[in-house]
Design an enzyme around this catalytic site. Structure first.
Site, PDB file in Angstrom:
ATOM      1  N   HIS A   1      -3.713  -9.156   3.681  1.00 26.83           N
ATOM      2  CA  HIS A   1      -5.158  -9.220   3.895  1.00 26.83           C
ATOM      3  C   HIS A   1      -5.457 -10.159   5.066  1.00 26.83           C
ATOM      4  O   HIS A   1      -4.992 -11.305   5.076  1.00 26.83           O
ATOM      5  CB  HIS A   1      -5.877  -9.760   2.649  1.00 26.83           C
ATOM      6  CG  HIS A   1      -5.935  -8.768   1.532  1.00 26.83           C
ATOM      7  ND1 HIS A   1      -6.193  -9.145   0.217  1.00 26.83           N
ATOM      8  CD2 HIS A   1      -5.776  -7.420   1.504  1.00 26.83           C
ATOM      9  CE1 HIS A   1      -6.187  -8.064  -0.551  1.00 26.83           C
ATOM     10  NE2 HIS A   1      -5.935  -7.012   0.205  1.00 26.83           N
TER      11      HIS A   1
ATOM     12  N   ARG B   1      -0.360  -2.076  -6.924  1.00 34.46           N
ATOM     13  CA  ARG B   1      -0.679  -3.147  -5.954  1.00 34.46           C
ATOM     14  C   ARG B   1      -1.668  -4.146  -6.557  1.00 34.46           C
ATOM     15  O   ARG B   1      -1.489  -5.363  -6.424  1.00 34.46           O
ATOM     16  CB  ARG B   1      -1.245  -2.518  -4.682  1.00 34.46           C
ATOM     17  CG  ARG B   1      -1.678  -3.507  -3.595  1.00 34.46           C
ATOM     18  CD  ARG B   1      -1.999  -2.740  -2.315  1.00 34.46           C
ATOM     19  NE  ARG B   1      -2.852  -3.458  -1.397  1.00 34.46           N
ATOM     20  CZ  ARG B   1      -2.418  -4.296  -0.457  1.00 34.46           C
ATOM     21  NH1 ARG B   1      -1.118  -4.550  -0.351  1.00 34.46           N
ATOM     22  NH2 ARG B   1      -3.260  -4.888   0.372  1.00 34.46           N
TER      23      ARG B   1
ATOM     24  N   TYR C   1      -9.399 -10.799  -6.820  1.00 35.19           N
ATOM     25  CA  TYR C   1      -8.433 -10.912  -7.917  1.00 35.19           C
ATOM     26  C   TYR C   1      -8.616 -12.186  -8.726  1.00 35.19           C
ATOM     27  O   TYR C   1      -8.169 -12.269  -9.863  1.00 35.19           O
ATOM     28  CB  TYR C   1      -7.005 -10.847  -7.363  1.00 35.19           C
ATOM     29  CG  TYR C   1      -6.693  -9.525  -6.722  1.00 35.19           C
ATOM     30  CD1 TYR C   1      -6.482  -8.379  -7.486  1.00 35.19           C
ATOM     31  CD2 TYR C   1      -6.629  -9.392  -5.344  1.00 35.19           C
ATOM     32  CE1 TYR C   1      -6.223  -7.158  -6.896  1.00 35.19           C
ATOM     33  CE2 TYR C   1      -6.360  -8.170  -4.744  1.00 35.19           C
ATOM     34  CZ  TYR C   1      -6.162  -7.063  -5.527  1.00 35.19           C
ATOM     35  OH  TYR C   1      -5.905  -5.859  -4.933  1.00 35.19           O
TER      36      TYR C   1
ATOM     37  N   LYS D   1      -1.907  -2.739   8.116  1.00 41.73           N
ATOM     38  CA  LYS D   1      -3.077  -2.286   8.865  1.00 41.73           C
ATOM     39  C   LYS D   1      -3.165  -3.035  10.189  1.00 41.73           C
ATOM     40  O   LYS D   1      -2.852  -4.220  10.276  1.00 41.73           O
ATOM     41  CB  LYS D   1      -4.350  -2.517   8.050  1.00 41.73           C
ATOM     42  CG  LYS D   1      -4.484  -1.585   6.847  1.00 41.73           C
ATOM     43  CD  LYS D   1      -5.813  -1.782   6.154  1.00 41.73           C
ATOM     44  CE  LYS D   1      -6.014  -0.786   5.015  1.00 41.73           C
ATOM     45  NZ  LYS D   1      -7.296  -0.984   4.323  1.00 41.73           N
TER      46      LYS D   1
ATOM     47  N   ARG E   1       0.872  -1.172   0.000  1.00 41.81           N
ATOM     48  CA  ARG E   1       0.000   0.000   0.000  1.00 41.81           C
ATOM     49  C   ARG E   1       0.911   1.225   0.000  1.00 41.81           C
ATOM     50  O   ARG E   1       2.046   1.164   0.494  1.00 41.81           O
ATOM     51  CB  ARG E   1      -0.896   0.032   1.240  1.00 41.81           C
ATOM     52  CG  ARG E   1      -1.805  -1.184   1.391  1.00 41.81           C
ATOM     53  CD  ARG E   1      -2.574  -1.110   2.698  1.00 41.81           C
ATOM     54  NE  ARG E   1      -3.485  -2.242   2.868  1.00 41.81           N
ATOM     55  CZ  ARG E   1      -3.167  -3.359   3.523  1.00 41.81           C
ATOM     56  NH1 ARG E   1      -1.962  -3.487   4.075  1.00 41.81           N
ATOM     57  NH2 ARG E   1      -4.042  -4.344   3.638  1.00 41.81           N
TER      58      ARG E   1
ATOM     59  N   HIS F   1      -2.172   2.641  -6.221  1.00 44.56           N
ATOM     60  CA  HIS F   1      -2.867   1.391  -5.904  1.00 44.56           C
ATOM     61  C   HIS F   1      -2.990   0.478  -7.116  1.00 44.56           C
ATOM     62  O   HIS F   1      -3.167  -0.732  -6.974  1.00 44.56           O
ATOM     63  CB  HIS F   1      -4.251   1.699  -5.328  1.00 44.56           C
ATOM     64  CG  HIS F   1      -4.631   0.785  -4.197  1.00 44.56           C
ATOM     65  ND1 HIS F   1      -3.914   0.726  -3.019  1.00 44.56           N
ATOM     66  CD2 HIS F   1      -5.636  -0.119  -4.059  1.00 44.56           C
ATOM     67  CE1 HIS F   1      -4.472  -0.163  -2.211  1.00 44.56           C
ATOM     68  NE2 HIS F   1      -5.513  -0.686  -2.815  1.00 44.56           N
TER      69      HIS F   1
END
Length: 295
Positions: free
Chosen positions: A267, A244, A276, A170, A146, A241
Site C-alpha cells: 500500500h 489477502r 484492517y 501496482k 493480490r 482477495h
C-alpha cells in the site's frame, strides 16, 4: 462497451472479491450508464467526457435517485475507468474530477485462522495440480499478494533459500515479502515434481503454469478458490482477495505493527491499510470480554 464492462465485472469478482449483492449493484449501475450512453448515440467509452458524465448524473436525479445512490453510481463508473486505463483500453477518465460525497468504507470480509487452515489443507498434494494449487494459496495467504501479482510471479521471483518472494505491485513498484515454511515446502515440491510434469518439456518463465506453459488466469484461480472452499465446507463467500484480507488481519491480531503490514501489502498510503485496524479492534474487544475478569 459490453465486453469492456464485463471485463470490469470479472475483475471485481476475482481481484476485489465483491459479494453477490455488491456485484448485482455494480452490474445495475453499469447497465444504466451504458443505456444512457446508447440513447445519446455514444458507442465508445473513449468518447465520454465530463459534460456527458454531468448530464448522466442529472438524468439519474430526474429519475428520483438519492444523493447516496448517485454517489454509488459515480464510484462504479470511476472504478470502471480506472480499471480500463490500467488495462490500456481507455486513454483518460471523464469521472476523475467529478466530486462525490464521502461514504463510509465497508470492512473487508475475512476468514478465521481455522477456516484458512481448512482451505489450505483441501488440495490433494499427491497430484501435480494439487501441488500447484496448494502452493498458490499458501503463497497468497503467506505473503498477502493480490491475485494479479500471484499469477504474474516468475520462477526467478521466488527465493526458497531465503524464504521471500519478489513482487511487482501496482505502479510497477517492487517489494520483497517473506513467505512461511509451509509455503516454502509445498512450493519446492511443486517446482521439483509438479511443474515439470505440468509443462511436459515446454519452457515457461512463470512459476505457476496452466496449459501449454501459460500463466494461470485470474478467472481460473478464482474457480480454484471456490472449489476448495466448497471442499472445506465453507459457508461464507470465499474469493482470492479474502486470503489477502485475512493475511493482513491475522498479522495485526498477532501483534504486527501497521507500517510492516503496509509494506508487505504494497500500500502506498497507510490510510488504505488502516481499514484492517477496525477489524483488529473488534477482535481485541472480543478477547477482552472473553478473558478479562472485569469485562
Amino acid at each position: 462497451m459490453d465486453e469492456l464492462t464485463q471485463n470490469y465485472l470479472d475483475y471485481l469478482i476475482i481481484e476485489k472479491g465483491l459479494s453477490d449483492n455488491s456485484l448485482v449493484s455494480y452490474s445495475s449501475d453499469l447497465a444504466k450508464f451504458i443505456t444512457f450512453l446508447e440513447k445519446n448515440r455514444i458507442h465508445d467509452l473513449n468518447d465520454v467526457d465530463t459534460t456527458v458524465i454531468l448530464a448522466w448524473l442529472i438524468d439519474l436525479a430526474k429519475k428520483g435517485l438519492s444523493a447516496k445512490s448517485r454517489a454509488r453510481h459515480i464510484i462504479t463508473i470511476r472504478g470502471l475507468y480506472k480499471f480500463l486505463i490500467a488495462e490500456k483500453k481507455i486513454i483518460k477518465s471523464p469521472v476523475k474530477d467529478v466530486d462525490i460525497p464521502k461514504i463510509g468504507l465497508a470492512l473487508p470480509k475475512i476468514m478465521s485462522i481455522q477456516e484458512v487452515e481448512d482451505l489450505l489443507d483441501a488440495p490433494d498434494i499427491r497430484k501435480p495440480k494439487g501441488m500447484r494449487n496448494s502452493a498458490m494459496m499458501e503463497i497468497m495467504y503467506g505473503a498477502g499478494l493480490r491475485v494479479s501479482e500471484l499469477i504474474s510471479l516468475r520462477l526467478q521471483d521466488i527465493n526458497l533459500d531465503s524464504n521471500f518472494v519478489r513482487v511487482m505491485g501496482k505502479g510497477s513498484k517492487e517489494r520483497i515479502v517473506p513467505i512461511g515454511s509451509k509455503a516454502r515446502t509445498i512450493t519446492l515440491k511443486w517446482i521439483k515434481e509438479g511443474r515439470p510434469f505440468q509443462l511436459k518439456k515446454i519452457s515457461s518463465a512463470y512459476l505457476f503454469v496452466a496449459r501449454a506453459g501459460k500463466p494461470m488466469t485470474r478467472q481460473s484461480f478464482w474457480k480454484i478458490i471456490k472449489k476448495y472452499g466448497l471442499a472445506a465446507n465453507m459457508s461464507k463467500n470465499i474469493t482470492p482477495h479474502t486470503l489477502r484480507h485475512s493475511f493482513a488481519t491475522h498479522l495485526l491480531e498477532g501483534g504486527a505493527d501497521l507500517r510492516s503490514v503496509q509494506t508487505m501489502l504494497g500500500h502506498s498510503d497507510i490510510s488504505t491499510t488502516q481499514i484492517y485496524t477496525h477489524i483488529s479492534k473488534d477482535y481485541l474487544i472480543k478477547m477482552h470480554q472473553k478473558y478479562h475478569p472485569r469485562s
